[in-house]
Motif scaffolding. Structure first.
Motif: not given
Length: 519
Positions: A300-323
């Motif tokens: 994730k840190c390398n992706e932020q170095m080379t591109g515009s990605k700022l953060l990635r948090a791995d979660l298990v989301v059951a209801d995407v709209g609610r979050l």
């Protein structure tokens, strides 16, 4: 110099080269991050050489018995050499005598083909003499890389997030005039060219687990024990930019340096002039990160170095709209009203958040240009079933802001840090679940098969007394005495029917009580 070592450590100080693992050199003051990195590399099976630069002529280095057993079980080795700071600074470079301190360190480090070096100033306690001596030792080791070190050796420099390398690099100007003892201007300058990684940290806390003074409890075990912060903040986050108001554990920092030096985490190809900056932050968590979690966080840190990605948090989301709705209506308005964001008066700043669709939330940056509010950039937060991804996006193309900004936007670091905390809050609120990592299965121990024995004895056969006694199975706790054949000594009266039968048996005259039986 008199260098005292623990008696338990002498077994591991044999000068030999590990046949399969690369040699790692660690240069640091006693204790601190240098000790953690040394033990971490040795526990992974590497042959480690640790150069201890101390302020005094006598230094005691001791490791716990548990750490020594772990190193021995992994097949690692530790070779320690020590030098006082005054010997390295007062030396004239070793031109006059073969026994000089700088020559000794150069020969000691060049005796094997080392594949990585870790250097840090943690443990110097702010003494400038010790820091200068560490820089000299690092330069002497790296300058002899043609004789000992490999050409692709990884050089990990552990330093604070607000270091003074940029001001002192090169040794020119006033700093070069004041540098009378031939000391490098910075530790990054001392390592020279090659694959250099700057591992930066915030305020440090914690003591090495290998130290004899280490304890998981504050003031010892009590009725209500209090754990130290290094045992309650084991989760980590790697970012290419510093996060505000954070701290870093020495245990996690030493492990990260060991993984980079051993190339478990592949370092980026850079030079000392453009060394990669990796910032380590400790978060709340009682479980020590595995190598898989380190690799995922580093990716994730390398992706932020080379591109515009700022953060990635791995979660298990059951209801995407609610979050997504919670991020747009609860989290974003709260963080935008804080003083750190609302207090930005000059330049662009995040103004508002909007929900684009069920899976996307945007935070808009605006700037006052010619008395007109112009959108100069955005943070796009996408919520999916596998987690949250935040990236930087372009602004209003009609106003000349159609490309993604190369540098970070004002207040962007604060929002990224808060979004990481929001991911942890989502787990607590039941909006998402933590990703379960597959733990390695332990090999089952095979139990020897025992031939079954029987306690049945035939009526026609007779056994010796000893074998008969052994054949009788004793009652066990699982079976109980009655299942094993044991009976009560006396018959107990239970129930009305049993009492009536006993009364009738007592009134009936027996055969022996008749007068005929008396004769």
């Amino acid at each position: 110099m008199k260098f005292s070592l623990s008696p338990h450590l002498l077994l591991l100080l044999l000068p030999y080269t590990h046949p399969f693992s690369p040699n790692i050199i660690v240069i640091s003051p006693p204790g601190g991050v240098g000790e953690v990195a040394t033990v971490s590399c040795a526990k992974k099976g590497a042959a480690v050489k640790w150069c201890v630069v101390s302020p005094a002529d006598t230094t005691v280095v001791s490791l716990s018995e548990e750490s020594l057993r772990s190193i021995s079980a992994a097949g690692g080795a530790v070779d320690i050499v020590g030098s006082p700071a005054s010997s390295l600074l007062d030396d004239d470079g070793g031109g006059g005598g073969r026994g000089s301190a700088r020559d000794a360190i150069r020969v000691w480090s060049g005796s094997s083909d080392w594949g990585g070096i870790i250097c840090t100033l943690d443990g110097s306690e702010g003494e400038g003499e010790v820091e200068d001596a560490v820089k000299v030792a690092v330069r002497e080791v790296c300058s002899g890389s043609s004789a000992g070190g490999s050409s692709d050796a990884v050089k990990v420099v552990v330093m604070p997030e607000e270091g003074d390398d940029e001001e002192k690099e090169g040794g020119d100007g006033i700093w070069g005039l004041l540098n009378k003892k031939d000391v490098p201007g910075s530790i990054t300058e001392a390592v020279g060219a090659g694959t250099v990684v700057r591992l930066r940290h915030a305020e440090l806390f914690g003591i090495p687990e290998s130290s004899k003074d280490a304890s998981p409890f504050i003031n010892g075990p009590r009725r209500s024990p209090i754990l130290r912060d290094e045992y309650t903040q084991r989760s980590i986050r790697l970012t290419p930019v510093p996060l505000p108001r954070t701290r870093t554990s020495r245990l996690s920092l030493g492990d990260a340096a060991a993984l980079l030096a051993l190339r478990t985490l592949t370092p980026p190809t850079t030079t000392s002039s453009s060394a990669a900056n990796i910032y380590l932050t400790s978060l709340v968590g009682s479980e020590e990160p595995t190598e898989e979690e380190w690799t995922a966080e580093y990716s994730k840190c390398n992706e932020q170095m080379t591109g515009s990605k700022l953060l990635r948090a791995d979660l298990v989301v059951a209801d995407v709209g609610r979050l997504s709705d919670w991020l747009a209506t609860k989290w974003a308005p709260t963080i935008l009203r804080t003083y750190d964001i609302a207090g930005i008066r000059v330049g662009e700043r995040p103004v508002y958040a909007s929900r684009v669709d069920d899976e996307t939330v945007e935070i808009v940056w605006q700037q006052l240009v010619d008395f007109d509010s112009v959108t100069v950039g955005k943070m796009v937060i996408r919520v999916a079933e596998d987690g949250i991804v935040a990236s930087r996006a372009a602004g209003d193309a009609s106003k000349g802001y159609g490309s993604v900004k190369v540098g970070e936007l004002q207040g962007e670091t604060i929002l990224v840090k808060s979004l990481g905390d929001a991911a942890a809050q989502a787990i607590e609120k039941g909006l998402a679940k933590k990703v379960k990592r597959a733990k390695p299965k332990k090999a089952k121990q095979e139990t020897p098969v025992v031939a079954p024995t029987t306690s049945v004895v035939t009526s026609g056969a007779t056994l010796p007394q000893e074998q008969a006694a052994a054949a009788v199975e004793k009652p066990s706790l699982e079976s109980g005495p009655r299942s094993a054949g044991a009976r009560r000594s006396a018959r107990r009266t239970r129930g009305k029917r049993r009492k009536e039968e006993d009364a009738a048996a007592s009134t009936t005259p027996s055969e022996d009580s008749t007068p005929e039986s008396w004769q």
